[in-house]
Design a protein around this motif. Structure first.
Motif, mmCIF file in Angstrom:
data_model
loop_
_atom_site.group_PDB
_atom_site.id
_atom_site.type_symbol
_atom_site.label_atom_id
_atom_site.label_comp_id
_atom_site.label_asym_id
_atom_site.label_seq_id
_atom_site.Cartn_x
_atom_site.Cartn_y
_atom_site.Cartn_z
ATOM 1 N N VAL A 242 0.830 -1.204 0.000
ATOM 2 C CA VAL A 242 0.000 0.000 0.000
ATOM 3 C C VAL A 242 0.869 1.260 0.000
ATOM 4 C CG1 VAL A 242 -2.016 -1.083 1.037
ATOM 5 C CG2 VAL A 242 -0.243 -0.147 2.522
ATOM 6 N N ALA A 243 2.056 1.198 0.615
ATOM 7 C CA ALA A 243 2.954 2.358 0.612
ATOM 8 C C ALA A 243 3.471 2.627 -0.798
ATOM 9 C CB ALA A 243 4.123 2.128 1.576
ATOM 10 N N GLU A 250 2.900 3.155 -7.840
ATOM 11 C CA GLU A 250 2.994 1.814 -8.412
ATOM 12 C C GLU A 250 1.603 1.174 -8.450
ATOM 13 O OE1 GLU A 250 5.691 0.446 -9.637
ATOM 14 O OE2 GLU A 250 7.131 1.982 -8.999
ATOM 15 N N SER A 251 1.379 0.336 -9.466
ATOM 16 C CA SER A 251 0.122 -0.403 -9.527
ATOM 17 C C SER A 251 0.118 -1.509 -8.477
ATOM 18 C CB SER A 251 -0.059 -1.018 -10.912
ATOM 19 O OG SER A 251 0.932 -2.023 -11.141
ATOM 20 N N PHE A 252 -1.067 -2.091 -8.240
ATOM 21 C CA PHE A 252 -1.177 -3.179 -7.258
ATOM 22 C C PHE A 252 -0.267 -4.346 -7.636
ATOM 23 C CE2 PHE A 252 -3.494 -7.077 -5.803
ATOM 24 C CZ PHE A 252 -3.289 -6.900 -4.441
ATOM 25 N N SER A 253 -0.266 -4.724 -8.916
ATOM 26 C CA SER A 253 0.560 -5.856 -9.342
ATOM 27 C C SER A 253 2.043 -5.522 -9.253
ATOM 28 C CB SER A 253 0.196 -6.265 -10.772
ATOM 29 O OG SER A 253 0.387 -5.189 -11.678
ATOM 30 N N ALA A 254 2.432 -4.305 -9.639
ATOM 31 C CA ALA A 254 3.846 -3.914 -9.583
ATOM 32 C C ALA A 254 4.331 -3.848 -8.139
ATOM 33 C CB ALA A 254 4.046 -2.562 -10.264
ATOM 34 N N ALA A 255 3.491 -3.329 -7.245
ATOM 35 C CA ALA A 255 3.872 -3.260 -5.829
ATOM 36 C C ALA A 255 4.025 -4.661 -5.245
ATOM 37 C CB ALA A 255 2.833 -2.460 -5.046
ATOM 38 N N ASN A 256 3.140 -5.574 -5.636
ATOM 39 C CA ASN A 256 3.245 -6.954 -5.167
ATOM 40 C C ASN A 256 4.494 -7.629 -5.704
ATOM 41 O OD1 ASN A 256 0.963 -8.328 -3.510
ATOM 42 N ND2 ASN A 256 -0.089 -6.831 -4.784
ATOM 43 N N ILE A 257 4.862 -7.326 -6.949
ATOM 44 C CA ILE A 257 6.096 -7.889 -7.512
ATOM 45 C C ILE A 257 7.304 -7.391 -6.726
ATOM 46 C CG2 ILE A 257 7.627 -7.822 -9.523
ATOM 47 C CD1 ILE A 257 5.085 -7.854 -11.269
ATOM 48 N N ALA A 258 7.305 -6.090 -6.385
ATOM 49 C CA ALA A 258 8.421 -5.526 -5.623
ATOM 50 C C ALA A 258 8.554 -6.208 -4.263
ATOM 51 C CB ALA A 258 8.235 -4.022 -5.447
ATOM 52 N N ALA A 305 12.948 9.277 -5.849
ATOM 53 C CA ALA A 305 11.968 8.687 -6.766
ATOM 54 C C ALA A 305 12.706 7.763 -7.731
ATOM 55 C CB ALA A 305 11.221 9.778 -7.519
ATOM 56 N N LEU A 306 12.870 6.526 -7.338
ATOM 57 C CA LEU A 306 13.632 5.569 -8.137
ATOM 58 C C LEU A 306 12.789 5.035 -9.292
ATOM 59 C CD1 LEU A 306 15.236 3.464 -5.236
ATOM 60 C CD2 LEU A 306 16.320 5.287 -6.569
ATOM 61 N N PRO A 307 13.404 4.857 -10.472
ATOM 62 C CA PRO A 307 12.688 4.175 -11.572
ATOM 63 C C PRO A 307 12.288 2.766 -11.141
ATOM 64 C CG PRO A 307 14.740 5.182 -12.343
ATOM 65 C CD PRO A 307 14.761 5.253 -10.847
ATOM 66 N N SER A 308 11.281 2.218 -11.789
ATOM 67 C CA SER A 308 10.722 0.929 -11.364
ATOM 68 C C SER A 308 11.774 -0.175 -11.289
ATOM 69 C CB SER A 308 9.594 0.516 -12.308
ATOM 70 O OG SER A 308 8.512 1.406 -12.204
ATOM 71 N N LEU A 309 12.623 -0.289 -12.306
ATOM 72 C CA LEU A 309 13.627 -1.356 -12.310
ATOM 73 C C LEU A 309 14.639 -1.167 -11.187
ATOM 74 C CD1 LEU A 309 14.334 -1.952 -16.127
ATOM 75 C CD2 LEU A 309 13.077 -3.402 -14.529
ATOM 76 N N LEU A 310 15.042 0.084 -10.952
ATOM 77 C CA LEU A 310 15.995 0.353 -9.880
ATOM 78 C C LEU A 310 15.341 0.110 -8.518
ATOM 79 C CD1 LEU A 310 18.876 1.199 -9.423
ATOM 80 C CD2 LEU A 310 18.152 3.595 -9.384
ATOM 81 N N LEU A 311 14.052 0.420 -8.404
ATOM 82 C CA LEU A 311 13.319 0.143 -7.163
ATOM 83 C C LEU A 311 13.289 -1.357 -6.897
ATOM 84 C CD1 LEU A 311 11.492 1.057 -4.807
ATOM 85 C CD2 LEU A 311 9.543 0.863 -6.375
ATOM 86 N N LEU A 312 13.043 -2.155 -7.940
ATOM 87 C CA LEU A 312 13.056 -3.613 -7.776
ATOM 88 C C LEU A 312 14.431 -4.096 -7.328
ATOM 89 C CD1 LEU A 312 11.006 -4.963 -10.837
ATOM 90 C CD2 LEU A 312 10.381 -5.055 -8.426
ATOM 91 N N ALA A 313 15.487 -3.552 -7.935
ATOM 92 C CA ALA A 313 16.846 -3.954 -7.563
ATOM 93 C C ALA A 313 17.139 -3.589 -6.113
ATOM 94 C CB ALA A 313 17.860 -3.285 -8.499
ATOM 95 N N ALA A 314 16.705 -2.396 -5.707
ATOM 96 C CA ALA A 314 16.932 -1.959 -4.325
ATOM 97 C C ALA A 314 16.169 -2.842 -3.344
ATOM 98 C CB ALA A 314 16.515 -0.498 -4.164
#
Length: 412
Positions: A242-243, A250-258, A305-314
């Motif tokens: 939710v954060a 981020e979308s619900f699915s993208a946040a869940n993937i992270a 504000a990290l890009p999506s891919l960098l956020l996933l890596a972090a």
């Protein structure tokens, strides 16, 4: 003659592997069920018309019940059998989620939290009783490691599974299907024929528990250390989705993937941390170093504000480092335990997790209700820095009490 002697030994090994696989599967369910409700917070908030602090209160109820009933469940495991209470825990946890899916209301949410907390208190006493009684002592450490990994894996896949269930069946269906996993695994354990464990099975070489007090300053510090570990990770695990949705777009699915990446990397980190823990005595320094880097990563997530891919890596890097410290954490406790009192000491310091579980849902729910989602990660940074300081303190004491046995176990 060799074949005659080898057959019973092979049968015993096969039985041990079946038991380990079955008990690890049950541990997988426990961690999976713990995350079902947090993963459905957006659905529950909309359907029930409540705030995040009310949802967080349900998790606090879960933690309180789990903490209060853990010791009584250990007593029951010794007196009526670990196998029985493990099967009851799996069934009860599943029933709690199924009934919530069928009768969705806030009162049923709290009732489900109570039942889930009661079910969750079963797993560690029952699992460790059975494993301790039936695993080869020479491979006990690896058995415990696989058991821990299975639990981490259950939490790691929970976001993706729940998201898929919501997409296919809706929120109500997701609760029912996720709940059904419990009774199905209980049935699997019955079919596999997992053995039981009695109080007699759990004695170690007939040695009685020592009578000296084990409430030492080191144990108190480690209990606080465990509480800070819980607080460091609970906000991300319970409110990360939710954060990321409300504070990062981020979308619900993208946040869940992270979150799945974070939890999956944690599971891999546990295995890597086991190797590292076997090659060092400075377990506090290992934990401190990992959490110091982790704090820096979380600070970047909270402020940039990290890009999506960098956020996933972090998120993946943070999860991996969080997993690496788990074996070192356990070695710190083992080093602080008086001879013959490791079980009681682990029981005492583990209450720190329960304390963190009681406080964190209300704290992070309040943060979300203040419309400050980035502080879910920012508050984790604060707790991580405190954890680093305590880890360094715990590393100052003598650690030689278990080093020699560890060295012997490392021999081929």
């Amino acid at each position: 003659m060799v074949d005659v002697l080898a057959a019973p030994q092979q049968a015993k090994t096969d039985a041990s592997l079946r038991t380990l696989a079955a008990i690890s599967t049950a541990h997988w369910v426990s961690h999976f069920h713990m995350l079902v409700l947090p993963m459905l917070f957006p659905f529950l908030k909309e359907q029930l018309g409540v705030g995040y602090i009310e949802l967080g209160f349900a998790l606090t109820v879960f933690a309180v019940i789990s903490g209060l009933t853990q010791a009584p469940m250990g007593y029951l495991a010794d007196h009526i059998g670990a196998r029985k209470i493990l099967l009851m825990g799996l069934t009860l946890g599943g029933f709690a989620l199924i009934m919530l899916g069928l009768h969705l209301s806030y009162s049923w949410l709290i009732a489900s939290a109570v039942l889930l907390g009661l079910a969750n208190s079963v797993y560690h006493p029952a699992d460790y009783a059975i494993l301790s009684a039936h695993m080869d002592p020479a491979r006990m450490g690896r058995a415990f490691s696989i058991h821990t990994f299975a639990g981490f894996l259950g939490g790691a896949v929970a976001p993706a599974i729940v998201a898929a269930l919501v997409a296919m069946t809706g929120g109500h269906g997701a609760l029912i299907v996720a709940g059904a996993v419990g009774p199905l695994v209980a049935l699997l354990l019955i079919v596999v024929g997992i053995p039981d464990a009695s109080a007699a099975d759990r004695k170690v070489d007939g040695v009685h528990e020592p009578q000296q007090s084990i409430i030492t300053p080191a144990i108190i510090v480690l209990t606080i250390f465990f509480m800070l570990l819980s607080l460091s990770n609970a906000g991300i695990g319970n409110f990360g989705v939710v954060a990321l949705m409300s504070g990062y777009g981020e979308s619900f699915s993208a946040a869940n993937i992270a979150l799945t990446v974070f939890l999956g990397a944690s599971a891999v980190g546990v295995l890597a941390g086991g190797v590292l823990a076997d090659h060092t005595r400075r377990h506090g320094q290992v934990a401190a170093a990992c959490f110091a880097v982790n704090a820096a990563i979380m600070l970047a997530i909270a402020t940039i504000a990290l890009p999506s891919l960098l956020l996933l890596a972090a998120m993946g890097a943070a999860g991996f480092l969080g997993g690496v410290i788990a074996p070192s954490r356990d070695m710190l406790v083992r080093s602080a335990a008086p001879a013959g009192a490791a079980g009681r000491v682990f029981g005492i310091v583990s209450t720190g997790f329960n304390l963190g579980g009681i406080v964190s849902p209300l704290l992070f729910g309040w943060i979300m209700d203040q419309n400050s989602p980035r502080w879910v990660f920012g508050a984790s940074v604060v707790f991580m820095i405190l954890t680093v300081l305590l880890a360094l303190v715990t590393d100052r004491g003598p650690q030689e009490s278990f080093d020699e046995p560890d060295a012997r176990l490392m021999q081929p």
